[in-house]
Write an enzyme that holds these catalytic residues in place. Structure first.
Site, PDB file in Angstrom:
ATOM      1  N   CYS A 188       1.163  45.946 148.476  1.00  0.00           N
ATOM      2  CA  CYS A 188      -0.061  46.556 149.320  1.00  0.00           C
ATOM      3  C   CYS A 188      -1.129  46.614 148.747  1.00  0.00           C
ATOM      4  O   CYS A 188      -2.229  46.882 149.545  1.00  0.00           O
ATOM      5  CB  CYS A 188       0.819  47.695 150.352  1.00  0.00           C
ATOM      6  SG  CYS A 188       2.237  47.544 151.032  1.00  0.00           S
ATOM      7  N   HIS A 230      -1.410  47.733 159.314  1.00  0.00           N
ATOM      8  CA  HIS A 230      -1.556  47.607 157.791  1.00  0.00           C
ATOM      9  C   HIS A 230      -0.954  46.128 157.429  1.00  0.00           C
ATOM     10  O   HIS A 230       0.357  45.729 157.155  1.00  0.00           O
ATOM     11  CB  HIS A 230      -0.840  48.559 157.133  1.00  0.00           C
ATOM     12  CG  HIS A 230      -0.232  48.274 155.750  1.00  0.00           C
ATOM     13  ND1 HIS A 230      -1.446  47.735 154.952  1.00  0.00           N
ATOM     14  CD2 HIS A 230       1.050  48.581 154.872  1.00  0.00           C
ATOM     15  CE1 HIS A 230      -0.712  47.706 153.606  1.00  0.00           C
ATOM     16  NE2 HIS A 230       0.424  47.862 153.636  1.00  0.00           N
ATOM     17  N   CYS A 255      -0.991  53.009 147.925  1.00  0.00           N
ATOM     18  CA  CYS A 255       0.426  52.827 147.408  1.00  0.00           C
ATOM     19  C   CYS A 255       0.891  51.572 147.649  1.00  0.00           C
ATOM     20  O   CYS A 255       0.593  50.873 148.634  1.00  0.00           O
ATOM     21  CB  CYS A 255       1.272  54.059 148.161  1.00  0.00           C
ATOM     22  SG  CYS A 255       1.328  53.659 149.805  1.00  0.00           S
TER      23      CYS A 255
HETATM   24  C1  LIG Z   1       8.626  51.696 162.388  1.00  0.00           C
HETATM   25  C2  LIG Z   1       8.857  50.401 162.855  1.00  0.00           C
HETATM   26  C3  LIG Z   1      10.249  49.721 162.645  1.00  0.00           C
HETATM   27  C4  LIG Z   1       8.807  50.403 164.459  1.00  0.00           C
HETATM   28  O1  LIG Z   1       8.766  49.247 164.910  1.00  0.00           O
HETATM   29  P1  LIG Z   1       8.989  48.877 166.609  1.00  0.00           P
HETATM   30  O2  LIG Z   1      10.059  49.585 167.148  1.00  0.00           O
HETATM   31  O3  LIG Z   1       8.670  47.658 166.568  1.00  0.00           O
HETATM   32  O4  LIG Z   1       7.548  49.747 166.855  1.00  0.00           O
HETATM   33  P2  LIG Z   1       6.985  49.773 168.284  1.00  0.00           P
HETATM   34  O5  LIG Z   1       5.562  49.456 168.342  1.00  0.00           O
HETATM   35  O6  LIG Z   1       7.699  48.736 169.431  1.00  0.00           O
HETATM   36  O7  LIG Z   1       7.028  51.311 168.994  1.00  0.00           O
HETATM   37  C5  LIG Z   1       8.340  51.943 169.155  1.00  0.00           C
HETATM   38  C6  LIG Z   1       7.881  52.650 170.283  1.00  0.00           C
HETATM   39  O8  LIG Z   1       7.184  53.901 169.871  1.00  0.00           O
HETATM   40  C7  LIG Z   1       6.067  53.852 170.514  1.00  0.00           C
HETATM   41  N1  LIG Z   1       4.808  54.426 169.896  1.00  0.00           N
HETATM   42  C8  LIG Z   1       4.318  53.633 168.558  1.00  0.00           C
HETATM   43  N2  LIG Z   1       3.232  54.310 168.204  1.00  0.00           N
HETATM   44  C9  LIG Z   1       3.066  55.504 168.903  1.00  0.00           C
HETATM   45  C10 LIG Z   1       2.166  56.514 168.959  1.00  0.00           C
HETATM   46  N3  LIG Z   1       1.149  56.463 167.955  1.00  0.00           N
HETATM   47  N4  LIG Z   1       2.332  57.304 169.772  1.00  0.00           N
HETATM   48  C11 LIG Z   1       3.285  57.304 170.972  1.00  0.00           C
HETATM   49  N5  LIG Z   1       3.950  56.269 171.029  1.00  0.00           N
HETATM   50  C12 LIG Z   1       3.997  55.361 170.162  1.00  0.00           C
HETATM   51  C13 LIG Z   1       5.783  52.375 171.124  1.00  0.00           C
HETATM   52  O9  LIG Z   1       4.836  52.576 172.337  1.00  0.00           O
HETATM   53  C14 LIG Z   1       6.906  52.123 171.375  1.00  0.00           C
HETATM   54  O10 LIG Z   1       7.500  52.643 172.712  1.00  0.00           O
HETATM   55  P3  LIG Z   1       8.342  51.944 173.817  1.00  0.00           P
HETATM   56  O11 LIG Z   1       9.522  51.491 173.200  1.00  0.00           O
HETATM   57  O12 LIG Z   1       8.898  52.736 174.960  1.00  0.00           O
HETATM   58  O13 LIG Z   1       7.750  50.644 174.124  1.00  0.00           O
HETATM   59  C15 LIG Z   1       8.099  49.310 162.112  1.00  0.00           C
HETATM   60  O14 LIG Z   1       6.677  49.690 162.541  1.00  0.00           O
HETATM   61  C16 LIG Z   1       8.130  49.303 160.634  1.00  0.00           C
HETATM   62  O15 LIG Z   1       9.037  48.863 160.299  1.00  0.00           O
HETATM   63  N6  LIG Z   1       6.984  50.021 159.986  1.00  0.00           N
HETATM   64  C17 LIG Z   1       7.166  50.115 158.570  1.00  0.00           C
HETATM   65  C18 LIG Z   1       6.536  49.077 157.932  1.00  0.00           C
HETATM   66  C19 LIG Z   1       6.505  49.110 156.716  1.00  0.00           C
HETATM   67  O16 LIG Z   1       7.419  49.303 156.101  1.00  0.00           O
HETATM   68  N7  LIG Z   1       5.110  49.156 156.052  1.00  0.00           N
HETATM   69  C20 LIG Z   1       5.210  49.116 154.618  1.00  0.00           C
HETATM   70  C21 LIG Z   1       4.332  50.238 154.222  1.00  0.00           C
HETATM   71  S1  LIG Z   1       4.242  50.147 152.450  1.00  0.00           S
END
Ligand SMILES: CC(C)(COP(=O)(O)OP(=O)(O)OC[C@H]1O[C@@H](n2cnc3c(N)ncnc32)[C@H](O)[C@@H]1OP(=O)(O)O)[C@@H](O)C(=O)NCCC(=O)NCCS
Length: 433
Positions: free
Chosen positions: A96, A389, A419
């Protein structure tokens, strides 16, 4: 091209920058590859900054999840963007922190007088990840390609099971621990006592700040418009993940994802999988001056550091920031704005906690902690939780975003941290004057 002289390190100027909107993976940029995103952002940066392409001597670009069809993506960007073909280019990756690394590589070459005008950045398409064949299927296909008769070509398939036919997606997981990034963030939340409320409050601040930045026009000069295939009738002009209506209530309603029973990390307080690209135009101070540019700012110092991934995976910034500040001859008190990559709210909170912790400083062998970060100066235009990101693009986004904000506020210094996988951390100190 001017000849390099040997009058000591040159000051590295960030002259301009640009990014695409950041969008949730598998949505509006689904038909664009990482190469497409990198190419369009570089083309538009060159046009907007009005730099003569003949002045550019190198392109250093990164991608974290590599595509198999354009593996040397920096060079492919030069070739497909219509830049002079003599511009040398190479691709870097530091998870990242990739576009911190590409910026530092370009900066080091400038400091040494080996480069004068460079484009650097990163691009990522999580909509277009490489999908692998299983090991068994791959071996069978190799054997088939070597076989000479039809029966011999069919034989390798006989040893396959239905499971071997399933595609294998890339893992967003730590190789040595096997934990996903989200599971590692859960571990940090638990070990550091970071509450769900604290995570959701940081997330809310990220959305509110990003939303305000968009409404105030702060991002207009930082983010390009992208017409999207196949028909090019739709243009994406804004980040799509930022929620103008974010609230603590809606964040609190989300269920934990990585530890469904006892966890606190949700889809809301985790940065989502994102598509996007960002680029910076960097020059030696002398070259910027001779070409008539007023730089956005200068690289003052940087540091990379690492910690054991099995301990606190995403705590790298807490190790890198004090080193970068030492190298800048500064303390946190000298820093006007702090922009920290928000992989997860739990990671941001853990790093802020470590910055302020005497115990952490002592364990690092330091006399004093970095200090308490003034929240009113932290990620003032939002961070990765709200903006998204695209792994390789985030570092360049942070550097450009904070430099423009320093200018708007007529302030001078910034600390940027990222990070990264493997327990890595990056920190950069920037200054305007
Ligand atoms: C966490 C994760 C698994 C979620 O994936 P996802 O299930 O596709 O996420 P979605 O965007 O569909 O969100 C799921 C739900 O949360 C809701 N939501 C997401 N962000 C929100 C927010 N800020 N406020 C309110 N609701 C929110 C969405 O609207 C969705 O609702 P729904 O199911 O009613 O449609 C995915 O984003 C992920 O793997 N993130 C980590 C990435 C990572 O590892 N990055 C490396 C960093 S080092």
């Amino acid at each position: 091209m001017a000849k390099a002289t040997s009058t000591g390190p040159r000051r590295v100027a960030i002259v301009s920058g640009l990014r695409t909107p950041f969008v949730k993976a598998s949505t509006v940029f689904s038909d664009l590859t990482a190469l497409d995103l990198g190419r369009i952002v570089v083309q538009e940066l060159v046009q907007r900054s009005e730099v003569d392409p003949e002045e550019i001597d190198s392109v250093v670009f990164g991608q974290v999840i590599p595509g198999m069809t354009a593996a040397s993506i920096a060079r492919e960007i030069v070739l497909t963007a219509g830049l002079p073909r003599r511009i040398e280019a190479y691709t870097v990756a530091r998870a990242c922190a990739t576009s911190i690394q590409s910026f530092i590589n370009a900066g080091n070459a400038i400091a040494l007088g080996q480069s004068h005008v460079a484009i650097t950045g990163g691009t990522e398409s999580m909509s277009d990840p490489p999908i692998f064949a299983s090991r068994a299927l791959a071996h069978a296909l190799v054997d088939v390609s070597k076989a000479r008769t039809v029966p011999a070509k069919l034989k390798p398939f006989q040893r396959l099971t239905p499971k071997d036919l399933l595609p294998v997606p890339p893992a967003i997981a730590e190789f040595t621990t096997g934990l996903s990034m989200g599971e590692s963030a859960e571990k940090m939340a638990k070990e550091n006592g970071i509450t769900r409320l604290e995570q959701d409050q940081l997330t809310l601040a990220s959305h509110q700040n990003a939303s305000r930045a968009w409404k105030s026009g702060a991002f207009d000069a930082e983010v390009m418009h992208v017409p999207v295939p196949p028909k090019y009738q739709q243009t994406v002009a804004r980040d799509t993940i930022v929620r103008d209506d974010a609230s603590l209530e809606s964040l609190a309603a989300l269920k934990p994802v990585f530890d469904r029973k006892y966890g606190t990390v949700t889809a809301g307080n985790a940065s989502p999988l994102t598509d996007g690209a960002a680029a910076l135009l960097v020059m030696s101070e002398e070259r910027a001056k001779s070409l008539g540019y007023q730089p956005l700012g200068f690289l003052r110092s940087h540091a990379f550091a690492a910690t054991d991934p099995a301990d606190q995976l995403l705590q790298g910034p807490a190790y890198a920031a004090p080193l970068a500040l030492d190298r800048a001859g500064m303390t946190l008190k000298d820093i006007d704005l702090v922009d920290m990559h928000e992989a997860f709210a739990a990671q941001l909170a853990s790093n802020l906690q470590a910055f302020a912790s005497k115990r952490f400083a002592t364990a690092m062998g330091r006399a004093a902690p970095v200090g308490e970060v003034d929240r009113s100066r932290l990620n003032v235009n939002g961070g990765s939780l709200a903006l998204g990101h695209p792994f390789a693009a985030t570092g360049a986004r942070l550097i450009h975003q904070v430099l423009r904000e320093l200018k708007r506020r007529d302030l001078n210094t910034a600390l940027v941290t990222v990070c990264a996988q493997g327990g890595l951390g990056a920190a950069v100190v920037l200054e305007r004057a």
